[in-house]
Design a protein around this motif. Structure first.
Motif, PDB file in Angstrom:
ATOM      1  N   PHE A  74       0.812  -1.209   0.000  1.00 10.87           N
ATOM      2  CA  PHE A  74       0.000   0.000   0.000  1.00 10.87           C
ATOM      3  C   PHE A  74       0.852   1.268   0.000  1.00 10.87           C
ATOM      4  O   PHE A  74       1.480   1.583   0.999  1.00 10.87           O
ATOM      5  CB  PHE A  74      -0.948  -0.020   1.202  1.00 10.87           C
ATOM      6  CG  PHE A  74      -1.780  -1.265   1.217  1.00 10.87           C
ATOM      7  CD1 PHE A  74      -2.873  -1.382   0.375  1.00 10.87           C
ATOM      8  CD2 PHE A  74      -1.430  -2.343   2.007  1.00 10.87           C
ATOM      9  CE1 PHE A  74      -3.631  -2.543   0.341  1.00 10.87           C
ATOM     10  CE2 PHE A  74      -2.180  -3.519   1.988  1.00 10.87           C
ATOM     11  CZ  PHE A  74      -3.275  -3.613   1.148  1.00 10.87           C
ATOM     12  N   ASP A  77       0.268   3.665   2.794  1.00 17.61           N
ATOM     13  CA  ASP A  77       0.534   3.118   4.128  1.00 17.61           C
ATOM     14  C   ASP A  77       1.591   2.018   3.975  1.00 17.61           C
ATOM     15  O   ASP A  77       1.290   0.829   4.065  1.00 17.61           O
ATOM     16  CB  ASP A  77      -0.759   2.551   4.736  1.00 17.61           C
ATOM     17  CG  ASP A  77      -0.603   2.126   6.195  1.00 17.61           C
ATOM     18  OD1 ASP A  77       0.477   2.358   6.794  1.00 17.61           O
ATOM     19  OD2 ASP A  77      -1.560   1.531   6.738  1.00 17.61           O
ATOM     20  N   ASP A 131      -7.910   1.490  -0.187  1.00 22.34           N
ATOM     21  CA  ASP A 131      -6.536   0.993  -0.053  1.00 22.34           C
ATOM     22  C   ASP A 131      -6.214  -0.006  -1.160  1.00 22.34           C
ATOM     23  O   ASP A 131      -5.146   0.045  -1.768  1.00 22.34           O
ATOM     24  CB  ASP A 131      -6.317   0.338   1.320  1.00 22.34           C
ATOM     25  CG  ASP A 131      -6.150   1.350   2.434  1.00 22.34           C
ATOM     26  OD1 ASP A 131      -6.013   2.563   2.152  1.00 22.34           O
ATOM     27  OD2 ASP A 131      -6.171   0.930   3.611  1.00 22.34           O
TER      28      ASP A 131
END
Length: 191
Positions: A74, A77, A131
């Motif tokens: 990701f 993140d 995401d």
């Protein structure tokens, strides 16, 4: 006055060191997030996995992973991990020679199925979809056991809302794959 220390952010490696490699948890922005699962959502996730696996085995299309497989892919993140209820990666993107059997998968899947559980918060489901799409997933199936519906969300902006009489496909990700939506929700012994 005593200051309360904030615990350090967890890492994907910390998750792997937990019992059962952190099964039942994801790591979002350094915080542990428990996955909400139910018998029914797990059963339906298994049905999705079964139909994908059966097709991919016959067509030798790629890797199909069940509930609990951990992804670390990701860009928004980099220390985050997510677990889909079922996922697919084509062998053209992950050849057998590059397959590793330990740790998190660091390549975004081509297709992800997320099965909603009764305790899932709508905001968390939407965050997870974003995401996955942000990581490069081409198709996300959001399966709703209570409503007997499936939302198909494509990275290119395409969208479909499927009901019991419809057929689930995977368009250009798995050409030829199709499954009646009703088949995924059917209970044992039901006609």
């Amino acid at each position: 006055m005593n200051a309360i220390a904030t615990p350090p952010a967890l890492t994907p490696e910390d998750l792997l060191l937990m019992p059962d490699e952190g099964q039942g948890y994801e790591l979002v922005q350094g915080k542990l997030r428990e996955l909400h699962m139910s018998k029914e959502s797990s059963r339906i996730g298994g049905e999705v996995f079964f139909h994908l696996r059966l097709f991919c085995r016959q067509m030798q299309a790629g890797w199909v992973f069940p509930e609990g497989t951990s992804y670390r892919c990701f860009p928004n993140d980099p220390q985050g991990t997510r677990r889909a209820d079922a996922s697919f990666i084509s062998t053209s993107r992950m050849p057998v020679e590059t397959y590793e059997d330990e740790g998190h998968i660091t390549l975004a899947p081509d297709l992800v199925a997320e099965v909603i559980s009764p305790n899932d918060l709508a905001q968390e489901v939407e965050e997870k979809i974003e995401d996955w799409l942000g990581a490069g997933v081409k198709i996300v199936w959001v399966v709703n056991p209570e409503q007997h519906t499936i939302r198909v969300i494509r990275k290119d902006g395409g969208y479909a809302f499927l009901r019991m009489g419809d057929t689930l496909t995977a368009e250009d990700v798995l050409p030829g794959f199709s499954c009646p939506v009703a088949e995924l929700f059917k209970k044992p012994g039901a006609v």
